[in-house]
Design an enzyme around this catalytic site. Sequence first.
Site, short mmCIF file in Angstrom:
data_model
loop_
_atom_site.label_atom_id
_atom_site.label_comp_id
_atom_site.label_asym_id
_atom_site.label_seq_id
_atom_site.Cartn_x
_atom_site.Cartn_y
_atom_site.Cartn_z
N ASN A 145 3.06 4.53 15.54
CA ASN A 145 2.29 4.56 16.79
C ASN A 145 3.02 5.46 17.78
O ASN A 145 3.93 5.04 18.50
CB ASN A 145 2.13 3.14 17.33
CG ASN A 145 1.09 3.06 18.43
OD1 ASN A 145 1.21 3.75 19.44
ND2 ASN A 145 0.06 2.27 18.22
N HIS A 149 0.84 -1.20 0.00
CA HIS A 149 0.00 0.00 0.00
C HIS A 149 0.88 1.25 0.00
O HIS A 149 2.10 1.16 0.12
CB HIS A 149 -0.98 0.03 1.17
CG HIS A 149 -0.41 -0.47 2.46
ND1 HIS A 149 0.46 0.25 3.22
CD2 HIS A 149 -0.57 -1.66 3.10
CE1 HIS A 149 0.78 -0.45 4.28
NE2 HIS A 149 0.20 -1.61 4.23
#
Length: 551
Positions: free
Chosen positions: A290, A11
């Site tokens: 994150n 992606h």
Amino acid sequence: MRVLGINAIFHDPAAALVADGRVVAAAEEERFSRRKHGKRPVPYAAWELPELAAAWCLEAAGLRPGDLDAVAYSFDPSLSRDAASLGLDDPWDHLRVDYARRAPQFLAAALPGLDPDQVRFVPHHVAHAASAGLSVTGDSAVLVLDGRGEVASHLAGVYRDGELSVLHTQELPHSLGLLYEELTRHLGFLHSSDEYKVMALASYGRPRFLPMFRDLVRAGGDGGFTVDRIDWAALAKARTADGELTEAHADLAASVQTRLEEVMLDLARWTHDAAGGPATLTMAGGTALNCVANARIAAEGPFDRVWVQPAAGDSGTALGAALAVAGTGAEFTTAALGRGWSDAELEAELRRAGLPYERPASIAAEAARVLAGNGIVAWFQGRSEYGPRALGHRSLLAHPGDPETQRRMNDVKGREQFRPIAPMVRAERFADIFEGVCPSPYMLFVHRVRPHWRDRIPAVTHVDGTARVQTVHPDTEPRVAEMLAEFERHTGLPVVVNTSLNTAGRPMVDTPREAMELFGSAPVDLLAMGPFAVHRGRAFGPVPASAGGAA
Ligand SMILES: [Fe+2]
């Protein structure tokens, strides 16, 4: 040596160009094609190449395809195994490998004049690792935490004199990235895209499933980890995209998030010891976006310094693959590696659009004045950012002191109301207001807002008392730093709300025309494009109160 890097396989297709030890250009395909994330993250889309981004990288460097010494493709099909033997339930996975094998021919067709023999396959996680380890000077430990590569989901290594030694890799199906993707899907969000929404949701929950996840997700003590199959539906009902978010959903997010942080800390400690105790840890891979986990590694881990590649997701493998093949380090000093326009070009675009623009003495001061009056500013400056964050080049700015700002910004952008918005602050003022990693120029860590500041900047203080801060240094971002200083002069607040310049579901604005389109279709009070100002009131009349803007 001139190397074009290509990410296409999973992606976020992207291209990057490294020439003579310098990163000349790097950009994601979505900024050109205007299709969010460039393509669907599915095997049958693996053939789609970042054609527009690649062509622009060449143009930016003044090169033709035949001038390249190599094209570096961030996946090596010769390392692949069939999905079933990797424990993955993906009957179409072989399409990825087929398309990757044919990538040299596809690339030669997309870039006429390119010799397909120039294409080199770079193992996916070596490309991630290089995007981090070769972006800093000196030796470093490197940790890649990803959904998946050819056969692994993680790589722990060390860069010494620019050479990577791999210390450990964790084979599939065990994957922290895929675990988080599964959770993202279960909570009704788009996987490989909306993981940051789950991270935001986690702070609303209690980690009441943590004991169970400590059992299901274990660090092995050998640098790797295991992830057991998880019966998500037994913990919280699957949510549809428009379904209600319940306490159980937030608690589930909190539990997985906390366990992820614990395991990442374990992996960081193991890597530190196995690498011989270097001072610096570099990180890449989608899971390294994150910022809550990153902040814990910085605060509680053994390293003096933690540096995360701003394009930590797959788009960054375009840069990493190019650096790996070029065999060169190139210190990463800015994410502004995308397209830019000269002042004369910007003025020509404004004229063509027939917008009433001005050239104030200082666009930074003009923007600060509008922000101080609680206006929203579309801020289009310099080259666009590589990676998912707006860092003061394609940004939507607002006042941090108004508790309503978060609702207004999320309305402008059509986003969920639980989504926090982030502050930018001048680096010299950081320590007065925030705790944690500084400098933080790429928004890859969360920070605690000092208690006496929380009420003063409510728009950027998340429900758990944290903020995801971008620090701004006048040497690298003089116009942004000036805007922040002017805003403080007006309001006493050294902080401005910074969110990406886009509306819901669309990629970030890249071109002047897209900036003007956004300006015309959202209640934005000022378009600050290069040195030029377009005031909404003068262009279209005042914003009605019902639209949520300030006049
Ligand atoms: Fe990846």
